[in-house]
Design an enzyme around this catalytic site. Structure first.
Site, PDB file in Angstrom:
ATOM      1  N   HIS A 131      22.933  74.314  24.278  1.00 16.84           N
ATOM      2  CA  HIS A 131      23.047  75.692  24.750  1.00 16.84           C
ATOM      3  C   HIS A 131      23.204  75.723  26.268  1.00 16.84           C
ATOM      4  O   HIS A 131      23.057  74.716  26.947  1.00 16.84           O
ATOM      5  CB  HIS A 131      21.817  76.516  24.342  1.00 16.84           C
ATOM      6  N   LYS A 135      19.027  79.283  28.673  1.00 16.37           N
ATOM      7  CA  LYS A 135      18.211  79.419  27.460  1.00 16.37           C
ATOM      8  C   LYS A 135      16.851  78.763  27.682  1.00 16.37           C
ATOM      9  O   LYS A 135      16.765  77.588  28.027  1.00 16.37           O
ATOM     10  CB  LYS A 135      18.909  78.789  26.264  1.00 16.37           C
TER      11      LYS A 135
END
Length: 238
Positions: A131, A135
């Site tokens: 990600h 995040k």
């Protein structure tokens, strides 16, 4: 639909864009402490906040008659409490670790593949997710959902992050890289061959679109706790 957006980061802004394009009214936006009087103006709230705020956002909506759709991950230690709150308030609550239509199809493939692999002891399974740098939680909620599906269908007992190479557990590798919206890979490996399935998100729009569709859907439902499987009417093959 009168919509509240709880959490006005990149995902919240994308939700706003999608909702406005579908002719919905944004009646409240919050990135901090909730203004309950403003929140009450909404039919549905979409929560893409932070783990520390999610549970309070959800319970506040339920206490004030606002249907809530939450995509925030990292707070699921209180999920059972949220479900109980929904039932006690006769509310409407939908949580998804991922609102993407493609990812929810991927979930179905993962569950079905796990059933097929459950008796093939020569294969070991591992997960990988990548990600963007912003995040905060790792592993991702989507990766945890994938692992939990495999555990349900196989003899694995738990998952590990960071990996521990424990034969009874599923190792999850989590990486953070700039510009990655969400990549998930499930790999079954043996001495003879490798089987893998993967999903790669190209933008945030798929997640935001799914969340708005979920909000439109839950507005038409009676009280209850729902998932994207309900929204999309997905059923694993028998």
């Amino acid at each position: 639909m009168k919509l509240a957006i709880l959490g006005y980061g990149k995902m919240g802004k994308t939700v706003e864009e999608i909702a406005l394009s579908r002719d919905h009214d944004i009646v409240y936006i919050s990135s901090g402490q909730l203004d309950i009087n403003e929140l009450k103006n909404a039919d549905v709230a979409i929560d893409f906040s932070i783990p520390e705020a999610a549970f309070n956002n959800i319970t506040s909506c339920l206490e004030n008659g606002v249907a809530i759709v939450s995509g925030t991950t990292g707070w699921l230690d209180k999920y059972t409490e949220a479900v109980d709150k929904c039932k006690s308030e006769s509310g409407r609550f939908l949580y998804a670790s991922n609102f993407s239509v493609g990812v929810n199809v991927f979930f179905e493939l993962n569950s079905y593949l796990a059933k097929m692999m459950s008796g093939l002891d020569e294969y070991g399974v591992k997960l990988k997710e990548v990600h963007h740098l912003e995040k905060k939680d790792a592993p991702s909620g989507t990766a945890i959902s994938l692992a939990d599906q495999i555990i349900k269908e196989t003899s694995y007992k738990s998952w590990n992050h960071p990996p521990k190479n424990d034969e009874t557990s599923i190792d999850i590798e989590a990486e953070r890289e700039a510009g990655i919206f969400g990549y998930h890979d499930v790999t079954y490996d043996s001495d003879i061959d490798t089987i893998s399935i993967s999903h790669n998100a190209k933008s945030r729009k798929g997640f935001a679109h799914g969340a708005v569709v979920a909000a439109e859907w839950i507005l038409k439902q009676k009280e209850g706790v729902y998932s994207m499987k309900d929204v999309l009417q997905l059923n694993s093959p028998n």
